[in-house]
Design a protein around this motif. Structure first.
Motif, PDB file in Angstrom:
ATOM      1  N   THR A 258       0.805  -1.224   0.000  1.00 40.95           N
ATOM      2  CA  THR A 258       0.000   0.000   0.000  1.00 40.95           C
ATOM      3  C   THR A 258       0.837   1.271   0.000  1.00 40.95           C
TER       4      THR A 258
ATOM      5  N   GLN B  94      -0.096   4.396  -2.056  1.00 40.98           N
ATOM      6  CA  GLN B  94      -1.429   4.162  -2.618  1.00 40.98           C
ATOM      7  C   GLN B  94      -2.488   4.904  -1.799  1.00 40.98           C
ATOM      8  N   ALA B  95      -3.553   5.305  -2.450  1.00 48.40           N
ATOM      9  CA  ALA B  95      -4.657   5.945  -1.745  1.00 48.40           C
ATOM     10  C   ALA B  95      -5.456   4.924  -0.939  1.00 48.40           C
ATOM     11  N   ASN B  96      -5.585   3.712  -1.472  1.00 47.34           N
ATOM     12  CA  ASN B  96      -6.335   2.651  -0.809  1.00 47.34           C
ATOM     13  C   ASN B  96      -5.388   1.882   0.111  1.00 47.34           C
ATOM     14  N   HIS B  97      -5.606   2.009   1.421  1.00 46.95           N
ATOM     15  CA  HIS B  97      -4.726   1.347   2.381  1.00 46.95           C
ATOM     16  C   HIS B  97      -5.229  -0.034   2.799  1.00 46.95           C
ATOM     17  N   ASP B  98      -6.348  -0.478   2.209  1.00 37.01           N
ATOM     18  CA  ASP B  98      -6.866  -1.821   2.506  1.00 37.01           C
ATOM     19  C   ASP B  98      -7.465  -2.439   1.243  1.00 37.01           C
ATOM     20  N   PRO B  99      -6.622  -2.673   0.214  1.00 34.70           N
ATOM     21  CA  PRO B  99      -7.162  -3.265  -1.015  1.00 34.70           C
ATOM     22  C   PRO B  99      -7.660  -4.691  -0.768  1.00 34.70           C
ATOM     23  N   SER B 100      -8.708  -5.067  -1.477  1.00 36.03           N
ATOM     24  CA  SER B 100      -9.361  -6.354  -1.229  1.00 36.03           C
ATOM     25  C   SER B 100      -8.466  -7.550  -1.515  1.00 36.03           C
TER      26      SER B 100
ATOM     27  N   THR C  50      -6.038   3.616  10.070  1.00 36.35           N
ATOM     28  CA  THR C  50      -5.463   3.635   8.731  1.00 36.35           C
ATOM     29  C   THR C  50      -4.137   2.882   8.709  1.00 36.35           C
TER      30      THR C  50
END
Length: 165
Positions: free
Chosen positions: A63, A66-72, A132
């Motif tokens: 991450t 990256q803007a997404n700190h919990d990608p699926s 976060t």
């Protein structure tokens, strides 16, 4: 696939759709079974700790920037949480020399309760999920796993104590 991605996606399991978290939890079950057979509860406990540490590192790497700190696709957190839920059957099986496969209702309960708490995110699970970064990614599943383990223990106590089964 670099090391962080290999660990974070549990060898690519995190790319399975739909519901990659459920796939990650399912992948954790035979791994936990194998670890328990190889070294009982102590090996599963040690492996759980190692997965938590490796998962934190892999999540931080995957991450970074990256803007997404919990990608699926990151499902190593599901493995850690699912293994914690399995502790509720691994420890008694190891301590009392019971075949862990004989505790199959506990496997079902551990999986169902972990998925329920991971999706529903009650109380402390939701609190951790709002954190976060890699701490939040890992911590909500760790807490969900602990709650699931407590639920499995309570169900076993009820089943074997109150119901006498």
């Amino acid at each position: 696939m670099n090391a962080a991605t290999l660990i974070g996606t549990v060898g690519g399991v995190g790319y399975l759709r739909p519901a990659p978290g459920t796939w990650g939890s399912l992948a954790a079950l035979p791994l936990a079974y194998g670890l328990h057979l190889l070294g009982g509860f102590p090996l599963l406990a040690l492996a759980t700790l190692a997965v938590c540490i490796a998962g934190y590192w892999a999540t931080a790497e995957m991450t970074r920037g990256q803007a997404n700190h919990d990608p699926s696709e990151i499902v190593i957190d599901e493995v850690a949480g699912q293994w914690l839920a399995i502790w509720a059957i691994s420890y008694p099986a190891w301590a009392h020399d019971i075949a862990i496969s004989a505790l199959w209702p506990g496997w079902v309960a551990a999986f169902a309760l972990f998925r329920l708490f991971d999706i529903w995110k009650p109380g402390p699970v939701g609190w951790a999920d709002r954190k976060t970064g890699p701490v939040g990614v890992m911590l909500d599943d760790v807490i969900a796993g602990i709650l699931a383990a407590l639920g499995v223990a309570a169900l076993a106590g009820f089943s074997h104590g109150v119901l006498g089964l």
